[in-house]
Design a protein around this motif. Structure first.
Motif, PDB file in Angstrom:
ATOM      1  N   VAL A 176      -0.597  -2.662   5.280  1.00 38.57           N
ATOM      2  CA  VAL A 176      -1.745  -1.812   4.962  1.00 38.57           C
ATOM      3  C   VAL A 176      -1.608  -0.452   5.639  1.00 38.57           C
ATOM      4  O   VAL A 176      -1.783   0.597   5.010  1.00 38.57           O
ATOM      5  CB  VAL A 176      -3.061  -2.504   5.360  1.00 38.57           C
ATOM      6  CG1 VAL A 176      -4.239  -1.544   5.191  1.00 38.57           C
ATOM      7  CG2 VAL A 176      -3.285  -3.756   4.518  1.00 38.57           C
ATOM      8  N   ILE A 177      -1.295  -0.445   6.927  1.00 35.54           N
ATOM      9  CA  ILE A 177      -1.167   0.816   7.654  1.00 35.54           C
ATOM     10  C   ILE A 177       0.030   1.622   7.150  1.00 35.54           C
ATOM     11  O   ILE A 177      -0.035   2.851   7.018  1.00 35.54           O
ATOM     12  CB  ILE A 177      -1.054   0.550   9.162  1.00 35.54           C
ATOM     13  CG1 ILE A 177      -2.398   0.056   9.710  1.00 35.54           C
ATOM     14  CG2 ILE A 177      -0.616   1.800   9.909  1.00 35.54           C
ATOM     15  CD1 ILE A 177      -3.524   1.083   9.643  1.00 35.54           C
ATOM     16  N   ALA A 178       1.130   0.929   6.859  1.00 35.07           N
ATOM     17  CA  ALA A 178       2.294   1.633   6.310  1.00 35.07           C
ATOM     18  C   ALA A 178       1.924   2.333   5.010  1.00 35.07           C
ATOM     19  O   ALA A 178       2.331   3.481   4.762  1.00 35.07           O
ATOM     20  CB  ALA A 178       3.449   0.660   6.085  1.00 35.07           C
ATOM     21  N   GLY A 179       1.140   1.663   4.171  1.00 32.88           N
ATOM     22  CA  GLY A 179       0.714   2.269   2.923  1.00 32.88           C
ATOM     23  C   GLY A 179      -0.200   3.463   3.141  1.00 32.88           C
ATOM     24  O   GLY A 179      -0.074   4.488   2.466  1.00 32.88           O
ATOM     25  N   MET A 180      -1.125   3.340   4.095  1.00 33.76           N
ATOM     26  CA  MET A 180      -2.046   4.437   4.361  1.00 33.76           C
ATOM     27  C   MET A 180      -1.321   5.666   4.893  1.00 33.76           C
ATOM     28  O   MET A 180      -1.657   6.806   4.546  1.00 33.76           O
ATOM     29  CB  MET A 180      -3.123   3.995   5.350  1.00 33.76           C
ATOM     30  CG  MET A 180      -4.063   2.931   4.824  1.00 33.76           C
ATOM     31  SD  MET A 180      -5.336   2.457   6.020  1.00 33.76           S
ATOM     32  CE  MET A 180      -6.401   3.905   5.972  1.00 33.76           C
ATOM     33  N   LEU A 181      -0.315   5.450   5.737  1.00 34.48           N
ATOM     34  CA  LEU A 181       0.421   6.557   6.330  1.00 34.48           C
ATOM     35  C   LEU A 181       1.571   7.039   5.456  1.00 34.48           C
ATOM     36  O   LEU A 181       2.148   8.102   5.723  1.00 34.48           O
ATOM     37  CB  LEU A 181       0.964   6.151   7.708  1.00 34.48           C
ATOM     38  CG  LEU A 181      -0.078   6.023   8.819  1.00 34.48           C
ATOM     39  CD1 LEU A 181       0.514   5.317  10.030  1.00 34.48           C
ATOM     40  CD2 LEU A 181      -0.617   7.387   9.225  1.00 34.48           C
ATOM     41  N   GLY A 182       1.928   6.253   4.436  1.00 34.69           N
ATOM     42  CA  GLY A 182       3.047   6.632   3.592  1.00 34.69           C
ATOM     43  C   GLY A 182       4.392   6.351   4.224  1.00 34.69           C
ATOM     44  O   GLY A 182       5.363   7.088   4.019  1.00 34.69           O
ATOM     45  N   ARG A 232       2.643  14.019  -0.162  1.00 36.54           N
ATOM     46  CA  ARG A 232       2.004  13.088  -1.097  1.00 36.54           C
ATOM     47  C   ARG A 232       0.607  12.750  -0.606  1.00 36.54           C
ATOM     48  O   ARG A 232       0.178  13.212   0.449  1.00 36.54           O
ATOM     49  CB  ARG A 232       2.830  11.827  -1.317  1.00 36.54           C
ATOM     50  CG  ARG A 232       3.307  11.089  -0.088  1.00 36.54           C
ATOM     51  CD  ARG A 232       4.730  11.453   0.268  1.00 36.54           C
ATOM     52  NE  ARG A 232       5.412  10.391   0.993  1.00 36.54           N
ATOM     53  CZ  ARG A 232       6.560  10.599   1.630  1.00 36.54           C
ATOM     54  NH1 ARG A 232       7.144  11.776   1.622  1.00 36.54           N
ATOM     55  NH2 ARG A 232       7.151   9.604   2.268  1.00 36.54           N
ATOM     56  N   ASP A 233      -0.067  11.940  -1.348  1.00 32.21           N
ATOM     57  CA  ASP A 233      -1.465  11.632  -1.072  1.00 32.21           C
ATOM     58  C   ASP A 233      -1.547  10.476  -0.080  1.00 32.21           C
ATOM     59  O   ASP A 233      -1.746   9.321  -0.460  1.00 32.21           O
ATOM     60  CB  ASP A 233      -2.185  11.282  -2.382  1.00 32.21           C
ATOM     61  CG  ASP A 233      -3.675  11.049  -2.167  1.00 32.21           C
ATOM     62  OD1 ASP A 233      -4.189  11.466  -1.111  1.00 32.21           O
ATOM     63  OD2 ASP A 233      -4.318  10.440  -3.045  1.00 32.21           O
ATOM     64  N   ASP A 234      -1.387  10.768   1.188  1.00 30.72           N
ATOM     65  CA  ASP A 234      -1.507   9.747   2.223  1.00 30.72           C
ATOM     66  C   ASP A 234      -2.002  10.405   3.508  1.00 30.72           C
ATOM     67  O   ASP A 234      -2.185  11.629   3.583  1.00 30.72           O
ATOM     68  CB  ASP A 234      -0.187   9.000   2.440  1.00 30.72           C
ATOM     69  CG  ASP A 234       0.979   9.925   2.787  1.00 30.72           C
ATOM     70  OD1 ASP A 234       0.745  10.949   3.448  1.00 30.72           O
ATOM     71  OD2 ASP A 234       2.113   9.631   2.388  1.00 30.72           O
ATOM     72  N   LEU A 235      -2.212   9.588   4.534  1.00 31.38           N
ATOM     73  CA  LEU A 235      -2.784  10.095   5.780  1.00 31.38           C
ATOM     74  C   LEU A 235      -1.845  11.042   6.517  1.00 31.38           C
ATOM     75  O   LEU A 235      -2.301  11.969   7.199  1.00 31.38           O
ATOM     76  CB  LEU A 235      -3.152   8.918   6.688  1.00 31.38           C
ATOM     77  CG  LEU A 235      -4.601   8.454   6.659  1.00 31.38           C
ATOM     78  CD1 LEU A 235      -4.784   7.233   7.552  1.00 31.38           C
ATOM     79  CD2 LEU A 235      -5.534   9.562   7.123  1.00 31.38           C
TER      80      LEU A 235
END
Length: 423
Positions: A176-182, A232-235
């Motif tokens: 989940v965190i990997a996805g949020m941070l890209g 890209r669209d991430d944190l």
């Protein structure tokens, strides 16, 4: 100077600043008396800290140790809360106890803002992160999180014994965190190493600990460079482009916030999921009730968070002072044991019991005061979905060998090995 050059230069300057901090001699070995020589890194604390905390609360509610260069451990809810809310006398510039204290000039920002930040900077740094962690924003991650939990359990099918910590709980916040941070999802093993270096190696010599932390920040620099080249669209891209006081964030602020989200976002939730499954595996009555009443899961997870609160934060004393009967010195550590506060019988009825349908439950698992966890909605979603999917797919399970369960030492406590027999 390119954006990439600016980040690289700032990393090196920040490294020079960190090396200017205060070091203390490493002290290890068995605890002589928990009231005067405590250490949250010892095996008996990791295995079961609650009897120790209960004993201290009764006879020495603010314990002390000369380890780590001097530290205090309050165990009453009222004392923990008082320190958490008192930003005038206690600083957050370092929130993980170790044998190294960062220099004073790192305040009010700290190494991992906003959790390491003091007022007034803290308010503005925290506000930057809030939009990404609202209930509405977090709800968008629930379908993928649920699909991930099902996929993880698919991978366990056909086996009688599985490690619910290493093969299930750990992977959920990592992905989940990997996805949020890209970040690349396959970097999960690196994240686990970063967590260990940050939170479980505090008794290493300061130079070695700093070297281990450099591996995390070197990794983050690679990710920042990648996002500078390919936004890209991430944190991560959001932080790179964010502005504070009319200018872009300092590179050290960007990297520090990313480090906070990566480390805290993974280990706390991993530990909470694991502790909840450990409880259900050894408590068949609660397990059977939640299987029969899945609507009770949200209430139950609040109780699991209270009773098995994974996180203990730290503060540094700003100036010499006499505080509630003890003489604290400038730069003494203070461990804010939210787990101890959550089991204080002066604050909670039947404080040492797990009551999964407890109606009033104002626990401190997510902290108190200005540093209350910005990611609480995310953690609750991951914990709820993880338990809902597990109980749906594996309604019958028990500990395979209670003695084989191991727990992380230090300030974030959760199962590291959790062998469970399924079916």
């Amino acid at each position: 100077m390119t954006v990439d050059d600016r980040f690289a230069r700032d990393f090196r300057e920040t490294e020079d600043d960190r090396l200017a901090g205060k070091r203390n001699e490493v002290v290890t070995g068995p605890v002589a008396d928990w009231a005067t020589d405590f250490s949250h890194t010892e095996p008996e604390w990791a295995a079961d800290p609650y009897p120790i905390q209960d004993d201290l609360r009764g006879r020495c509610p603010i314990a002390h140790t000369e380890r780590f260069g001097g530290a205090w451990l309050p165990t009453r809810y009222e004392d923990v809360a008082a320190i958490a809310y008192d930003t005038e006398r206690f600083s957050s510039r370092a929130i993980v106890v170790s044998n190294y204290r960062p220099p004073l000039d790192l305040a009010p920002v700290g190494v991992v803002p906003p959790i390491s930040s003091d007022p007034p900077f803290h308010h503005d740094a925290r506000r930057l992160l809030l939009p990404a962690f609202t209930k509405k924003a977090i709800a968008a991650y629930e379908p993928d999180t649920r699909a991930l939990c099902h996929a993880l359990i698919d991978g366990l099918e056909g086996r009688e014994v599985v490690d619910a910590a290493r093969e299930y709980a750990q992977h959920i916040p990592m992905r989940v965190i990997a996805g949020m941070l890209g970040f690349p999802p396959e970097d999960g093993p690196k994240f686990a190493q970063f967590v260990e270096n940050a939170l479980e190696s505090i008794n290493l010599p300061p130079e070695e600990r700093l070297q281990r932390m450099d591996r995390l920040f070197d990794y983050l620099l690679v990710q920042i460079r990648d996002h500078v080249d390919d936004p890209r669209d991430d944190l991560t891209t959001y932080l790179i482009n964010a502005e504070l006081y009319g200018r872009k964030l300092e590179p050290s602020h960007v990297a520090g916030a990313m480090a906070l989200l990566l480390i805290a976002g993974i280990d706390t939730t991993w530990s909470a999921i694991g502790a909840s499954l450990w409880h259900l595996a050894k408590t068949p009555g609660d397990r059977e009730r939640l299987v029969a009443e899945p609507g009770l899961v949200p209430t139950a997870i609040e109780e699991f968070l209270r009773v098995y609160a994974p996180v203990t934060m730290a503060r540094l004393v700003k100036e010499d002072m006499h505080w509630r009967g003890v003489d604290m010195k400038a730069d003494d550590w203070v461990l804010l044991s939210f787990p101890a506060a959550n089991r204080d019988p002066a604050q909670f009825d039947r404080a040492g019991e797990v009551v999964i349908d407890r109606e009033v439950n104002r626990h401190a698992a997510f902290g108190l005061g200005i540093h209350r966890c910005v990611g609480s909605h995310l953690a609750r979603m991951e914990l709820r979905v993880a338990l809902e999917v597990w109980l749906e797919r594996i309604p019958v399970f028990a500990l395979d060998d209670p003695d084989a369960v191991t727990w992380a030492p230090g300030q974030v406590r959760g199962p590291r090995a959790l062998p469970i027999r399924v079916g």
